[in-house]
Enzyme design. Structure first.
Site, PDB file in Angstrom:
ATOM      1  N   GLY A  80      -5.580   4.912  -4.737  1.00  0.00           N
ATOM      2  CA  GLY A  80      -5.150   4.733  -5.670  1.00  0.00           C
ATOM      3  C   GLY A  80      -4.425   3.515  -5.352  1.00  0.00           C
ATOM      4  O   GLY A  80      -4.399   3.230  -6.961  1.00  0.00           O
ATOM      5  N   HIS A 101       1.138  -1.411   0.065  1.00  0.00           N
ATOM      6  CA  HIS A 101      -0.130  -0.020   0.076  1.00  0.00           C
ATOM      7  C   HIS A 101       1.253   0.997  -0.043  1.00  0.00           C
ATOM      8  O   HIS A 101       0.868   1.969   1.045  1.00  0.00           O
ATOM      9  CB  HIS A 101      -0.897  -0.317   1.576  1.00  0.00           C
ATOM     10  N   ASN A 154      -5.051 -13.206   3.402  1.00  0.00           N
ATOM     11  CA  ASN A 154      -3.843 -11.970   4.370  1.00  0.00           C
ATOM     12  C   ASN A 154      -4.349 -13.487   5.459  1.00  0.00           C
ATOM     13  O   ASN A 154      -3.190 -13.543   6.445  1.00  0.00           O
ATOM     14  CB  ASN A 154      -4.805 -11.013   4.726  1.00  0.00           C
TER      15      ASN A 154
END
Length: 427
Positions: free
Chosen positions: A338, A333, A377
């Site tokens: 975006g 991230h 995850n």
């Protein structure tokens, strides 16, 4: 979508600290447009090849769950498990399924619950059963029963995954044989371009319809009643798609983080120009996921770049490589906003360079998409890869339907109409 998730994450930060766990990752669903130029490369259909696990685990910490920690729902989960077992032995399988699902939802990391549910499913759904065994091993890596069950189921799962990838490769080759300059193909590519932008922005909360999106891209004229931000999101994604199509898929060298930054620069170029192409300088929180601190971003992205340039991608099927690349980027991230859009563009650039059309993830598929990322995850990336594979196959099917003449009312015609329907009852 990205901004909303960040705000939600900020509100939950204190809870994250108390729980001290890394759980679900929710990201924006982003797509790209159909290529004008596809280059066919040889692909190797593999699942868990040498180096696959190393590629997955790079940048992602090991996550284990303490099954001994009892929460208030622990007893209720075991009661549901006991009832499910009784229904199973009584031959009431439909009721047993519901009770097993209830037990898993109440205690999602309890090895015994995961194992019993997997053993119940294995005969009819070995893929889901093996996934449950894998989750049990994530919770307790030394569980001998989970190890034995997974070793028994894994060869069958690998065979099914191999068959799935082989089938998609065959459809890709069939699509590749259609002349790119044919009128039906040109129409399909153009329509897919608008579809990608529409679905991508809709998933992030943009309220533009398909017809509005098409009008903005074609005329650059404003749509009454819509915000400047929503217009700029359409324009930004339009520019990013053009960059991917005209530059990245024809690039002879491997894609690097410099290319990723250029994608992001265009995605946010109109909506948030000051943040476009820049790493974030603050900590962000995405749902239950806490990305690396700002001071660690350069190191993490450099490691990601090393992986992109390594030999690992060569032993992966393009769908596996594309899905892994997407997941790694959203895990880091690196941008304030975006990230999801950029990751989806990266994934589709990789697919197009291997001769596949870009994946269309529909707005109505967002829940499944989030769920498979959440499963990644928690230690199993393969459900996400299978999801990307299914979306790729559906996209190819839509192209083939668009370029093949079928009688009115034919099943293929109805499928294509459904794929292009911009209406969603949830919006």
């Amino acid at each position: 979508m990205d901004s909303t998730q960040i705000k939600q994450g900020n509100l939950r930060y204190l809870i994250h600290l108390l729980l001290a766990s890394l759980a679900g990752l929710s990201i924006a669903i982003i797509v790209t447009h159909a290529p004008v130029f596809w280059r066919l490369r040889s692909s190797k259909n593999t699942l868990d090849p040498p180096g696959f696990r190393e590629g997955l685990n790079m940048l992602i910490p090991e996550i284990h769950f303490d099954a001994e920690v009892q929460d208030p729902l622990y007893g209720e989960a075991l009661a549901a498990l006991k009832a499910a077992s009784a229904m199973k032995h009584g031959g009431k399988h439909s009721k047993a399924v519901k009770l097993f699902q209830q037990a898993v939802s109440l205690a999602p990391h309890h090895p015994e619950i995961l194992l019993q549910y997997g053993e119940f499913l294995e005969q009819h759904d070995v893929v889901q059963a093996e996934h449950l065994y894998n989750r049990a091993l994530t919770a307790n890596p030394l569980d001998s029963r989970a190890l034995a069950n997974r070793q028994r189921a894994l060869p069958k799962v690998k065979q099914l995954d191999q068959e799935m990838l082989d089938k998609i490769d065959e459809k890709r080759d069939k699509l590749f044989s259609i002349p790119a300059g044919s009128l039906p193909m040109k129409r399909a590519i153009k329509e897919a371009y608008f579809q990608h932008i529409y679905h991508s922005n809709a998933i992030e909360g943009n309220t533009m319809t398909l017809s509005m999106t098409r009008a903005i891209v074609e005329t650059k004229m404003a749509v009454p009643g819509k915000s400047i931000l929503e217009h700029n999101e359409v324009l930004g994604l339009d520019e990013a798609l053009k960059y991917v199509n005209s530059t990245l898929i024809q690039k002879s060298e491997s894609i690097t983080i410099d290319d990723i930054i250029e994608i992001h620069r265009r995605v946010l170029g109109h909506a948030h120009p000051l943040e476009a192409g820049r790493y974030r300088s603050t900590q962000v929180f995405v749902s239950d996921h806490v990305p690396p601190a700002p001071e660690d971003l350069e190191k993490q992205m450099n490691a990601f770049n090393d992986w992109l340039l390594s030999k690992d991608p060569e032993i992966l099927h393009p769908i596996e490589f594309a899905a892994l690349s997407h997941y790694k980027l959203v895990y880091i991230h690196p941008f304030t906003d975006g990230n999801g859009r950029t990751a989806r563009l990266l994934m589709n650039a990789i697919l197009m360079r291997a001769g596949f059309p870009p994946v269309i993830i529909r707005f109505q598929d967002r829940h499944d998409y989030y769920e498979y990322l959440n499963q990644a995850n928690h230690g199993d990336i393969r459900p996400f890869i299978r999801f990307v594979a299914r979306c790729t196959e559906r996209t190819i099917d839509a192209y083939l339907a668009s370029t093949t003449i079928y009688p009115l009312g034919h099943e293929r015609t109805r499928e294509l109409t459904d794929a292009h329907d911009e209406k969603d009852p949830n919006r």
